[in-house]
Design a protein around this motif. Structure first.
Motif, short mmCIF file in Angstrom:
data_model
loop_
_atom_site.label_atom_id
_atom_site.label_comp_id
_atom_site.label_asym_id
_atom_site.label_seq_id
_atom_site.Cartn_x
_atom_site.Cartn_y
_atom_site.Cartn_z
N CYS A 555 0.84 -1.20 0.00
CA CYS A 555 0.00 0.00 0.00
C CYS A 555 0.87 1.25 0.00
O CYS A 555 2.05 1.21 0.34
CB CYS A 555 -0.89 0.05 1.24
N GLY A 556 0.25 2.37 -0.32
CA GLY A 556 0.97 3.64 -0.33
C GLY A 556 0.97 4.30 1.03
O GLY A 556 0.83 3.66 2.07
N GLU A 557 1.09 5.63 0.94
CA GLU A 557 1.20 6.48 2.14
C GLU A 557 0.03 6.37 3.12
O GLU A 557 -1.09 6.09 2.72
CB GLU A 557 1.04 7.90 1.65
N ILE A 558 0.31 6.71 4.37
CA ILE A 558 -0.75 6.83 5.38
C ILE A 558 -0.91 8.32 5.70
O ILE A 558 0.07 8.98 6.03
CB ILE A 558 -0.36 6.12 6.70
N LEU A 559 -2.11 8.81 5.60
CA LEU A 559 -2.35 10.23 5.90
C LEU A 559 -3.22 10.35 7.14
O LEU A 559 -4.16 9.58 7.31
CB LEU A 559 -3.08 10.90 4.74
#
Ligand code: ASP
Ligand code: MG
Length: 637
Positions: A555-559
Motif C-alpha cells: 500500500c501507499g502512504e498513510i495520511l
C-alpha cells in the motif's frame, strides 16, 4: 399489579435532599398500585472520585481491585435510598448485584450480564417491599464469585436487564435532563425534546445519546421489547419513550448477548451509479442528490471518500428499477461540472454498474468492539469475494460486492458470525416463497438469528417505524475523531481484512470506514484508497501500526487528519423516502461547507467536514430538518 423498574442516576441521588425526593417519587409510584424495583447509581460524582483515588495510588491499577473499589459507590446509595423509604413508612430492602444474583462474565470493568436470578427480588416484592438494587455491578459465575462492574454508565444496563428478566411493564430512567434531545443543546440552543425514538435510532445516535442512555441498555430493551422511557427526576414531564419492536420469546440465558453480530443482510436488487472526478467543492453533492430527490428517486447507500487531487468520486446505489432515471440525472449533471465541453480523462464522468449486491452485518454488540469489521473483511477474503465499496455506521458494516459472489458471501458470513441461514424478510418487502438463493430474488432479505439455543429473533430491523416516524429524528456531532487514509491499497480480496485486522490487534476501534469508487492503476496493479475515522486518542497509534503494515502489503502512504468533524442525521422514517440526503447536503452547501466524506446506513447519513465547520454544520442541518423549536430546555452544566 403492574411492575415498574425505576433507575435514578448519580445527580438524582447526589445529596440527602435529592435522596428524599427520590424516595417521595418512589412512594408516589407505589401508591398508584405498582410493585417497584429501584436501581441506583453512585451519588453525584462518586465514581469519578474513586477513579482518581485509585490513580493517586497506582498508575495502572489492577482491574479486579478497581471493581472492588468502584462497586462501593452504589452500595452507599442503595442503603441510603432504602433508609429514606423506610423513614417515610415504606417497607424497602437494599440489595447488591451479588445479592440479587446479577451474574456476569468475569471481565473486570466491562463485564456483560449473563443472567439474573429473580427469585429473591420476587420474594421481597411479594412481601410488599420496594427492592433497591445497586446498579453497575454484578458477580461472576465461575469459581470465586468475584464482584464485577459493567463499565462506566452501566447502571442503565442493570435497570433494563432487570426489567427484561422480571418482565416488567416498563422501565423508567430518571436523569438530570428532560429526556433525549434532537441534538446537543450546548451547541444548538434550539434543540428540542423528542417525544419518542426507536431503539434502532437511539443506537445509531450513540455519540449523541450515550451519556443519557447507555447503548447496552438500549440493546437489551430492543432485544427483549422492554418499554423504556427516559425522563427528568426534577419534573413530572413525560420524557422520551424509547420504542422497541414487539417482544419475542427469548431465553434469559446470555442476557446481554455476547455476540457482536445479530444479522447478516443482503440486497441483490441494487445497481451503482458513480459520478467520477467531480470537483471537490461545496454544493456538488447537494446538486446531484437534489436533482435525484426532485425526480422522487430513492437512494440507498451513498459513499464519498477522499482522493488525491481536487476531485471526488460520489457513488450511490439504487434499486435496479430506477437505475435508468438515476443515471440520466447524473449524466445531465456531469457535463456542467466540467471545465471543457468534452470529457477529458481528468474530468467528471458517470459510471454505472448493474451486477452488484450489498451484504451487511448488523448488531449493537459491535459498538466499542474492535475487529468486527476486520472479521467481516477477512471472511469475505477467504471466500475470495472482492469488496468494491465499504460503508459503515455505528451498528452496521455494508460492503458492495459483485452480485455473482453474493451467495458465497452470505454463506461465509453466516458461518463466521454464527448466524442462522434461514431468511427472514424485511418488513416492507414481503414476498412469499423467497429462498436464500440470492439470485432468485430481487428483494432485500434478512438472514437471521442466533443459533445458540435461543428462539429465532429479528434484530435491528431498519424500520420498526412508529406511524408518524419523521425522516430525521436527531442529529449528532462528533468532534473527537481523526481521519486516516491509506493510499493505493491493491484492489484484491484480503487487503481490508489485513489492514483492519492489524488495527484490531492493537485494540483500536474504528468508527466509519469508507472505501469508494476510484480505482487507480499503479505499476499495472489496480488500487483504491481506504479512509476511516478513529477516536483522536487512538489516531497516532493507528498511524504507527499502519505505517508498519502498509508497505508490506504494497500500500501507499498513510495520511492523518486530526481536524475533522463528523455530523450524522438519524431517522427510521428516511427509509424509502427520497430527499433526506439532498436536504442535508444542501444545508451544508448553503454554508459553504465542503463535504470530505459521506457514508450511510438505512437510517443514518454521516458526513465528515472540517473541524472548524462542525458546529455550523450541526446547526445548519438541525434547522434544515425543522427540528429547532423555541421551548427552552434546561440542561445542567
Ligand atoms: N456509577 C457508575 C458510573 O459513574 C455507573 C453509572 O452511574 O451508571 O459510571
Ligand atoms: Mg448515566
Amino acid at each position: 399489579m403492574s411492575l415498574v423498574v425505576q433507575k435514578y442516576g448519580g445527580t438524582s441521588v447526589g445529596s440527602v435532599e435529592r435522596i428524599h425526593s427520590v424516595a417521595q417519587r418512589v412512594i408516589k409510584t407505589v401508591q398508584t398500585g405498582c410493585s417497584l424495583v429501584v436501581v441506583v447509581s453512585a451519588m453525584g460524582k462518586t465514581t469519578d472520585g474513586l477513579v482518581q483515588l485509585a490513580q493517586a495510588i497506582s498508575k495502572n491499577p489492577n482491574r479486579r481491585e478497581m471493581d472492588m473499589l468502584l462497586s462501593t459507590g452504589e452500595q452507599v446509595s442503595i442503603a441510603l435510598v432504602s433508609m429514606a423509604l423506610q423513614e417515610l413508612g415504606q417497607p424497602a430492602i437494599s440489595l447488591t448485584g451479588a445479592q440479587v444474583g446479577i451474574v456476569t462474565e468475569t471481565h473486570h470493568s466491562r463485564a456483560r450480564i449473563l443472567n439474573i436470578h429473580i427469585e429473591r427480588i420476587v420474594r421481597h416484592l411479594n412481601e410488599g417491599k420496594v427492592v433497591v438494587v445497586a446498579g453497575f455491578q454484578g458477580i461472576s459465575s465461575l469459581g470465586d464469585l468475584e464482584i464485577t462492574t459493567l463499565g462506566r454508565g452501566g447502571s442503565d444496563t442493570s435497570a433494563v436487564a432487570l426489567a427484561a428478566a422480571l418482565g416488567a411493564d416498563r422501565c423508567e430512567i430518571y436523569t438530570d435532563v428532560p429526556g433525549i434531545l434532537t441534538t446537543d443543546p450546548r451547541l444548538v440552543p434550539e434543540a428540542q425534546l423528542m417525544e419518542e425514538i426507536t431503539s434502532d435510532e437511539m443506537l445509531e445516535l450513540a455519540s449523541l445519546g450515550a451519556k443519557v442512555l447507555h447503548p447496552r441498555a438500549v440493546e437489551i430493551a430492543r432485544n427483549y421489547g422492554v418499554p423504556l422511557v427516559v425522563l427528568s427526576s426534577w419534573t413530572d414531564d413525560p420524557g422520551t419513550k424509547v420504542i422497541s419492536p414487539a417482544p419475542q420469546p427469548r431465553s434469559l440465558e446470555g442476557l446481554e448477548i455476547a455476540r457482536s453480530v445479530d444479522a447478516v443482510e443482503f440486497d441483490t436488487d441494487q445497481a451503482k451509479v458513480a459520478l467520477l472526478r467531480a470537483p471537490d467543492r461545496p454544493g456538488v453533492a447537494a446538486r446531484l442528490f437534489g436533482e435525484i430527490a426532485h425526480q422522487d428517486l430513492d437512494v440507498d447507500l451513498i459513499i464519498q471518500s477522499i482522493h488525491e487531487g481536487n476531485t471526488n468520486d460520489i457513488a450511490f446505489t439504487v434499486s435496479q428499477g430506477i437505475l435508468k432515471q438515476a443515471e440520466a440525472v447524473a449524466d445531465a449533471i456531469a457535463p456542467t461540472l466540467r471545465t471543457h465541453n468534452t470529457a477529458k480523462p481528468e474530468e467528471a464522468e458517470v459510471m454505472v454498474e448493474r451486477g452488484i449486491a450489498k451484504v451487511s452485518i448488523a448488531g449493537a454488540g459491535m459498538i466499542g468492539r474492535p475487529g468486527i469489521a476486520a472479521q467481516m473483511f477477512a471472511t469475505l477474503a477467504s471466500a475470495e469475494v472482492n469488496i468494491q465499496m465499504i460503508s459503515t455506521s455505528e451498528v452496521k458494516v455494508s460492503c458492495v460486492i459483485d452480485a455473482a459472489s453474493c451467495d458465497k458471501a452470505i454463506a461465509a458470513l453466516c458461518q463466521a458470525f454464527q448466524v442462522n441461514c434461514s431468511p427472514v424478510r424485511l418488513p416492507n418487502t414481503q414476498q412469499p416463497g423467497a429462498t436464500l438463493n440470492s439470485s432468485s430474488t430481487h428483494n432485500s432479505l434478512r438472514t437471521g438469528l442466533p443459533t445458540s439455543g435461543q428462539e429465532s429473533l429479528i434484530f435491528n430491523k431498519p424500520a420498526p417505524t412508529t406511524p408518524n416516524s419523521p425522516p430525521v429524528r436527531g442529529i449528532a456531532l462528533d468532534l473527537n475523531q481523526a481521519r486516516l487514509a491509506i493510499r493505493h491499497v491493491p484492489d484484491r480480496p484480503g487487503m481490508a481484512a489485513q489492514l483492519f485486522g492489524c488495527l484490531a490487534e492493537h485494540n483500536i476501534s474504528v468508527d466509519m470506514i469508507i472505501q469508494s469508487q476510484r480505482c487507480r492503476v499503479i505499476n499495472g496493479i489496480p488500487t483504491r484508497d481506504l479512509a476511516f475515522t478513529v477516536s483522536q486518542v487512538d489516531a497516532e497509534a493507528a498511524r504507527m501500526a499502519l505505517q508498519q503494515e502498509a508497505p508490506v502489503l504494497g500500500c501507499g502512504e498513510i495520511l492523518l487528519d486530526p481536524d475533522i468533524a463528523k455530523v450524522s442525521v438519524v431517522g427510521a422514517g428516511m427509509v424509502g423516502q427520497p430527499g433526506v440526503a439532498s436536504r442535508m447536503f444542501e444545508a451544508l452547501a448553503q454554508h459553504q461547507i465542503n463535504i470530505q466524506m459521506i457514508t450511510t446506513s438505512e437510517i443514518k447519513i454521516s458526513c465528515v467536514v472540517a473541524k472548524e465547520q462542525g458546529v455550523t454544520a450541526l446547526q445548519a442541518i438541525h434547522k434544515a430538518f425543522g427540528l429547532a423549536g423555541n421551548q427552552k430546555i434546561h440542561v445542567p452544566a
